[in-house]
Design a protein around this motif. Sequence first.
Motif, PDB file in Angstrom:
ATOM      1  N   GLU A  90      64.375  18.730  57.372  1.00  0.00           N
ATOM      2  CA  GLU A  90      65.210  19.623  58.166  1.00  0.00           C
ATOM      3  C   GLU A  90      64.746  21.075  58.062  1.00  0.00           C
ATOM      4  N   GLU A  91      63.938  21.377  57.063  1.00  0.00           N
ATOM      5  CA  GLU A  91      63.456  22.743  56.854  1.00  0.00           C
ATOM      6  C   GLU A  91      62.199  23.049  57.655  1.00  0.00           C
ATOM      7  N   LEU A  92      61.597  22.032  58.276  1.00  0.00           N
ATOM      8  CA  LEU A  92      60.243  22.145  58.797  1.00  0.00           C
ATOM      9  C   LEU A  92      60.060  23.236  59.838  1.00  0.00           C
ATOM     10  N   LEU A  93      60.933  23.305  60.840  1.00  0.00           N
ATOM     11  CA  LEU A  93      60.731  24.284  61.901  1.00  0.00           C
ATOM     12  C   LEU A  93      60.737  25.709  61.358  1.00  0.00           C
ATOM     13  N   GLU A  94      61.671  25.981  60.457  1.00  0.00           N
ATOM     14  CA  GLU A  94      61.769  27.327  59.901  1.00  0.00           C
ATOM     15  C   GLU A  94      60.588  27.655  58.994  1.00  0.00           C
ATOM     16  N   THR A  95      60.297  26.782  58.045  1.00  0.00           N
ATOM     17  CA  THR A  95      59.242  27.091  57.073  1.00  0.00           C
ATOM     18  C   THR A  95      57.855  27.077  57.707  1.00  0.00           C
ATOM     19  N   SER A  96      57.622  26.166  58.655  1.00  0.00           N
ATOM     20  CA  SER A  96      56.303  26.125  59.288  1.00  0.00           C
ATOM     21  C   SER A  96      56.052  27.384  60.107  1.00  0.00           C
ATOM     22  N   ALA A  97      57.090  27.918  60.760  1.00  0.00           N
ATOM     23  CA  ALA A  97      56.930  29.148  61.534  1.00  0.00           C
ATOM     24  C   ALA A  97      56.553  30.318  60.629  1.00  0.00           C
ATOM     25  N   THR A  98      57.191  30.397  59.467  1.00  0.00           N
ATOM     26  CA  THR A  98      56.875  31.479  58.527  1.00  0.00           C
ATOM     27  C   THR A  98      55.477  31.318  57.960  1.00  0.00           C
ATOM     28  N   VAL A  99      55.108  30.086  57.629  1.00  0.00           N
ATOM     29  CA  VAL A  99      53.774  29.822  57.088  1.00  0.00           C
ATOM     30  C   VAL A  99      52.699  30.223  58.098  1.00  0.00           C
ATOM     31  N   LYS A 100      52.936  29.933  59.374  1.00  0.00           N
ATOM     32  CA  LYS A 100      51.959  30.288  60.410  1.00  0.00           C
ATOM     33  C   LYS A 100      51.782  31.803  60.523  1.00  0.00           C
ATOM     34  N   GLN A 101      52.807  32.562  60.190  1.00  0.00           N
ATOM     35  CA  GLN A 101      52.699  34.017  60.200  1.00  0.00           C
ATOM     36  C   GLN A 101      51.957  34.536  58.970  1.00  0.00           C
ATOM     37  N   ALA A 287      55.244   0.498  51.370  1.00  0.00           N
ATOM     38  CA  ALA A 287      56.054   1.705  51.205  1.00  0.00           C
ATOM     39  C   ALA A 287      55.197   2.960  51.382  1.00  0.00           C
ATOM     40  N   TYR A 288      53.983   2.931  50.887  1.00  0.00           N
ATOM     41  CA  TYR A 288      53.065   4.060  51.017  1.00  0.00           C
ATOM     42  C   TYR A 288      52.717   4.295  52.492  1.00  0.00           C
ATOM     43  N   ALA A 289      52.406   3.233  53.192  1.00  0.00           N
ATOM     44  CA  ALA A 289      52.061   3.343  54.610  1.00  0.00           C
ATOM     45  C   ALA A 289      53.252   3.834  55.425  1.00  0.00           C
ATOM     46  N   ALA A 290      54.452   3.341  55.096  1.00  0.00           N
ATOM     47  CA  ALA A 290      55.657   3.774  55.811  1.00  0.00           C
ATOM     48  C   ALA A 290      55.921   5.254  55.569  1.00  0.00           C
ATOM     49  N   SER A 291      55.718   5.708  54.336  1.00  0.00           N
ATOM     50  CA  SER A 291      55.910   7.117  54.015  1.00  0.00           C
ATOM     51  C   SER A 291      54.892   7.982  54.751  1.00  0.00           C
ATOM     52  N   ALA A 292      53.660   7.510  54.838  1.00  0.00           N
ATOM     53  CA  ALA A 292      52.621   8.241  55.573  1.00  0.00           C
ATOM     54  C   ALA A 292      53.004   8.395  57.043  1.00  0.00           C
ATOM     55  N   ARG A 293      53.635   7.378  57.612  1.00  0.00           N
ATOM     56  CA  ARG A 293      54.054   7.461  59.018  1.00  0.00           C
ATOM     57  C   ARG A 293      55.138   8.519  59.198  1.00  0.00           C
ATOM     58  N   VAL A 294      56.057   8.620  58.247  1.00  0.00           N
ATOM     59  CA  VAL A 294      57.101   9.648  58.309  1.00  0.00           C
ATOM     60  C   VAL A 294      56.479  11.035  58.319  1.00  0.00           C
ATOM     61  N   ILE A 295      55.517  11.253  57.422  1.00  0.00           N
ATOM     62  CA  ILE A 295      54.839  12.558  57.348  1.00  0.00           C
ATOM     63  C   ILE A 295      54.060  12.819  58.617  1.00  0.00           C
ATOM     64  N   GLY A 296      53.332  11.814  59.091  1.00  0.00           N
ATOM     65  CA  GLY A 296      52.509  11.978  60.283  1.00  0.00           C
ATOM     66  C   GLY A 296      53.324  12.306  61.506  1.00  0.00           C
ATOM     67  N   ARG A 297      54.468  11.663  61.678  1.00  0.00           N
ATOM     68  CA  ARG A 297      55.323  11.935  62.835  1.00  0.00           C
ATOM     69  C   ARG A 297      55.865  13.363  62.790  1.00  0.00           C
ATOM     70  N   ALA A 298      56.201  13.831  61.599  1.00  0.00           N
ATOM     71  CA  ALA A 298      56.736  15.186  61.469  1.00  0.00           C
ATOM     72  C   ALA A 298      55.664  16.224  61.827  1.00  0.00           C
ATOM     73  N   PHE A 299      54.451  16.010  61.366  1.00  0.00           N
ATOM     74  CA  PHE A 299      53.370  16.953  61.667  1.00  0.00           C
ATOM     75  C   PHE A 299      53.038  16.933  63.167  1.00  0.00           C
ATOM     76  N   ALA A 300      53.035  15.743  63.744  1.00  0.00           N
ATOM     77  CA  ALA A 300      52.708  15.616  65.178  1.00  0.00           C
ATOM     78  C   ALA A 300      53.759  16.281  66.054  1.00  0.00           C
ATOM     79  N   ALA A 301      55.005  16.394  65.550  1.00  0.00           N
ATOM     80  CA  ALA A 301      56.089  16.968  66.344  1.00  0.00           C
ATOM     81  C   ALA A 301      56.037  18.495  66.391  1.00  0.00           C
ATOM     82  N   LEU A 302      55.226  19.105  65.541  1.00  0.00           N
ATOM     83  CA  LEU A 302      55.146  20.581  65.522  1.00  0.00           C
ATOM     84  C   LEU A 302      54.441  21.101  66.776  1.00  0.00           C
TER      85      LEU A 302
END
Length: 302
Positions: A90-101, A287-302
């Motif tokens: 839930e923090e991704l949009l805010e923190t990623s925007a700051t990191v990009k700056q 479980a590892y592959a499923a977790s990787a998919r969660v991370i990958g989907r979040a990054f792709a949504a940026l």
Amino acid sequence: MGRTVGIIGAGHVGADTAFSLVTQGLCDEIVLIDNNEAKARSQGLELRDMASLVPSRVNILVNDYAALRRARIVVMAIGPTTLLREDRMEELLETSATVKQVVPLIMASGFNGVIISITNPCDVIAAVIQRESGLPASRVFGTGTSLDTARMKRVVGEFFGVDPKSVSGYVMGEHGESQFVAWSTVRIGGRLVSEWDGDKQPDLPAMKDQVRAGGWDILLGKGWTSFGIGTATARLVDAVLSGADTVFPVSAWDEREGVYIGQPAIVGVGGIGRALPVALTQDEQRAYAASARVIGRAFAAL
């Protein structure tokens, strides 16, 4: 290049990371940066107040991006404005925007070292930093499941009545909801916890829930978590500065999955030496592959 460490973010986590570095004498200089300059200067002043009380002298600079040119490590400790969130995603949009700056400002200084990210969601933010900085994937990594693994060792150690340092093994995957305890790796004195045949029979699902709930329990009680992650980050900083080549469960790049994800890796002078493949069970592999998919989907949504 000396032992200069930059810390971006002077909140609870960034400040406690700096405190750990100073009290352990792990660096010679800290460059503490925060968009709230008053807070950064206050944190820096308090750290300087410790100068006569700690074994080593550490120079403290505040909000000096140019000084990052000589830094060997930059710790990304930017946090969200709202801390009480059950899912770190839930923090991704805010923190990623700051990191990009911030990342362009770091790179404009001439910085050419290693970036360690604490900022949540840790795995996705590590990928954002690598993309924005252009640094090799080996020189950008996240704290990953280092803290989760420490929590697992505490839970297992307390259950069996042994020092957590006597517990080995890993929590792997996302530093978040899809993480899992790789019980096939967890041992006490070389003995698999999952095959324990003594008087105390561990309830592995319940213990896993304790590990996942640990951070939330702390957050509800004091409003933030910082001691554990600050100490874990200090150990990673020391491994890079000293060229220790120590194995930690960090968020390192997984070429096959195409994501940064929590896994054991050798950490040394150049960042990630290499990730270490783990012989997981089939359930753990899923479980590892499923977790990787969660991370990958979040990054792709940026």
